[in-house]
Design a protein around this motif. Structure first.
Motif, short mmCIF file in Angstrom:
data_model
loop_
_atom_site.label_atom_id
_atom_site.label_comp_id
_atom_site.label_asym_id
_atom_site.label_seq_id
_atom_site.Cartn_x
_atom_site.Cartn_y
_atom_site.Cartn_z
N GLY A 132 52.92 28.07 36.40
CA GLY A 132 51.89 27.40 36.37
C GLY A 132 50.60 28.12 36.41
N GLU A 133 50.58 28.68 37.65
CA GLU A 133 49.51 28.87 38.50
C GLU A 133 48.79 29.99 38.24
OE1 GLU A 133 49.90 30.21 43.01
OE2 GLU A 133 51.12 29.94 42.63
N MET A 134 47.86 30.70 38.89
CA MET A 134 47.15 32.25 37.96
C MET A 134 46.38 32.34 39.59
SD MET A 134 43.69 32.58 36.08
CE MET A 134 42.51 32.58 37.49
N ILE A 135 47.35 34.04 39.67
CA ILE A 135 46.70 34.63 40.75
C ILE A 135 45.73 36.03 40.13
CG2 ILE A 135 47.30 35.85 42.53
CD1 ILE A 135 48.81 33.55 42.80
N TYR A 136 44.62 35.52 40.66
CA TYR A 136 43.54 36.53 40.42
C TYR A 136 43.49 37.28 41.82
CZ TYR A 136 39.44 39.23 38.97
OH TYR A 136 38.57 40.16 38.31
N VAL A 137 43.38 38.64 41.81
CA VAL A 137 43.39 39.69 42.30
C VAL A 137 42.19 40.87 42.40
CG1 VAL A 137 44.70 41.86 43.85
CG2 VAL A 137 45.68 40.62 42.83
N PRO A 138 40.83 40.13 43.59
CA PRO A 138 39.39 40.93 43.35
C PRO A 138 39.43 42.14 43.65
CG PRO A 138 39.89 39.43 45.42
CD PRO A 138 41.18 39.00 44.60
N THR A 139 38.80 43.23 43.67
CA THR A 139 38.64 45.06 44.64
C THR A 139 38.25 44.30 45.09
OG1 THR A 139 36.65 44.92 43.42
CG2 THR A 139 38.33 45.72 42.28
N GLU A 140 38.11 45.30 46.30
CA GLU A 140 36.94 45.02 47.02
C GLU A 140 35.75 44.92 47.69
OE1 GLU A 140 38.55 45.23 50.48
OE2 GLU A 140 40.68 46.08 50.71
N GLU A 141 35.00 45.54 46.88
CA GLU A 141 33.55 45.35 46.00
C GLU A 141 33.77 43.57 45.85
OE1 GLU A 141 30.39 46.89 43.31
OE2 GLU A 141 32.06 47.64 43.14
N GLU A 142 34.54 43.48 44.82
CA GLU A 142 34.99 41.88 44.27
C GLU A 142 34.46 40.79 45.31
OE1 GLU A 142 36.26 42.53 40.05
OE2 GLU A 142 37.76 41.78 41.66
N GLY A 150 53.70 45.83 38.83
CA GLY A 150 53.59 47.17 39.35
C GLY A 150 52.91 47.81 40.48
N GLY A 151 52.52 46.58 41.08
CA GLY A 151 51.76 46.52 42.28
C GLY A 151 50.30 46.94 42.44
N LEU A 152 49.76 47.30 42.84
CA LEU A 152 48.23 46.48 43.12
C LEU A 152 47.24 47.94 43.23
CD1 LEU A 152 47.82 44.59 45.98
CD2 LEU A 152 47.44 43.82 43.86
N THR A 153 46.31 47.85 42.71
CA THR A 153 45.67 48.39 42.34
C THR A 153 45.03 49.77 43.69
OG1 THR A 153 43.46 48.13 41.59
CG2 THR A 153 45.07 48.50 40.15
N GLU A 154 44.43 50.91 43.55
CA GLU A 154 43.81 51.68 44.81
C GLU A 154 43.03 50.52 45.68
OE1 GLU A 154 43.73 55.23 43.88
OE2 GLU A 154 44.86 56.09 44.17
N ASP A 155 41.66 49.82 44.82
CA ASP A 155 40.52 48.97 44.51
C ASP A 155 41.48 47.57 45.01
OD1 ASP A 155 40.97 48.91 41.75
OD2 ASP A 155 38.79 48.95 42.01
N ALA A 156 42.23 47.43 45.24
CA ALA A 156 42.33 46.00 45.25
C ALA A 156 42.25 45.62 46.79
CB ALA A 156 44.02 45.90 44.71
N ALA A 157 42.12 43.98 46.42
CA ALA A 157 41.41 43.79 48.28
C ALA A 157 42.90 43.02 48.61
CB ALA A 157 40.10 42.48 48.16
N GLY A 158 43.78 43.72 49.22
CA GLY A 158 45.61 43.20 49.66
C GLY A 158 45.83 42.69 50.20
N ASP A 159 44.43 42.42 50.85
CA ASP A 159 45.17 41.44 52.00
C ASP A 159 44.00 39.66 51.98
OD1 ASP A 159 42.06 42.74 52.33
OD2 ASP A 159 42.81 41.90 54.41
N TYR A 160 43.74 39.70 50.17
CA TYR A 160 43.43 38.68 49.82
C TYR A 160 43.77 37.34 49.67
CZ TYR A 160 40.47 35.34 46.38
OH TYR A 160 39.30 34.48 46.39
N TRP A 161 44.60 38.03 49.50
CA TRP A 161 45.81 36.81 49.31
C TRP A 161 47.03 36.95 50.42
CZ3 TRP A 161 45.82 32.83 45.70
CH2 TRP A 161 44.54 32.68 44.73
#
Length: 212
Positions: free
Chosen positions: A112-122, A92-103
């Motif tokens: 089997g991998e996990m992709i965790y998307v942190p917020t900008e603050e995180e 569904g896409g990234l949330t507004e506060d997502a750190a989109g350039d993290y990945w």
């Protein structure tokens, strides 16, 4: 006598004409057979080519877990060879506060991998190396076996608190300071009384906390 000679000559000429006609028919038959053979060969090659295209294997399906700052976290089946950007679209896409350039969103996914998307603050408080190290060590970011990895916020050290998603050094210190000033937590929801730990952060860590 002359008549006989004329008759014999006529018979010979007719025989020659018949031989020429038979030769033409034979040549035409051979040419026709050759053309039919070529057409048949082309049709066979065409059919074999169509069969090859039909029998081409479809891409395999892999399963990848995406969580964090995406609209719909979860485990998604996706075609092998897909990239992280494709996974984000499935979620569904990234949330507004997502750190989109993290990945690196052009990276190819693996099963089997996990992709965790942190917020900008995180992302500011917790470096990518720390996130990756935490994920590879199987800490609270990994939902598998979460019950056996719950952290007691009444006894946890700073290092243990920092293994929680979204809890960097500053938030871990804040939790320890709150615990020293207020005493033991009576509920995990009490964490939201600490500045910087609001509903968004709490929702990501609540399943990994205990006060017992």
């Amino acid at each position: 006598m002359v008549k006989k000679l004329i008759i014999c000559a006529l018979i010979c000429m007719m025989s020659l004409v018949n031989l020429v006609a038979c030769g033409k028919q034979t040549a035409e038959f051979v040419n026709s057979s050759h053309a039919t053979s070529e057409d048949s060969g082309m049709e066979t090659e065409s059919k074999m080519s169509e069969m090859d295209m039909t029998e081409t294997e479809e891409p395999k399906t892999i399963f990848v877990y995406v969580c964090g700052a995406v609209v719909s976290p979860g485990v998604y089946p996706i075609s092998e060879g897909s990239r992280i950007c494709d996974l984000f679209q499935r979620a569904g896409g990234l949330t507004e506060d997502a750190a989109g350039d993290y990945w690196n969103q052009a990276r190819v996914l693996t099963d089997g991998e996990m992709i965790y998307v942190p917020t900008e603050e995180e992302a500011r408080e917790y470096s990518k190396e720390e996130w990756d190290s935490a994920a590879s060590s199987g800490n609270a970011k990994d939902t598998s076996g979460a019950d056996s990895k719950k952290i007691n916020i009444n006894t946890a050290s700073m290092e243990q608190l920092m293994t929680l998603p979204g809890i960097g050094e500053s938030k871990a210190r804040a939790i320890l300071s709150y615990r020293q000033e207020k005493g033991k937590f009576t509920s995990i929801e009490e964490l939201k009384d600490i500045p910087g730990i609001k509903d968004g952060v709490f929702s990501k860590i609540k399943d990994y906390l205990t006060i017992n």
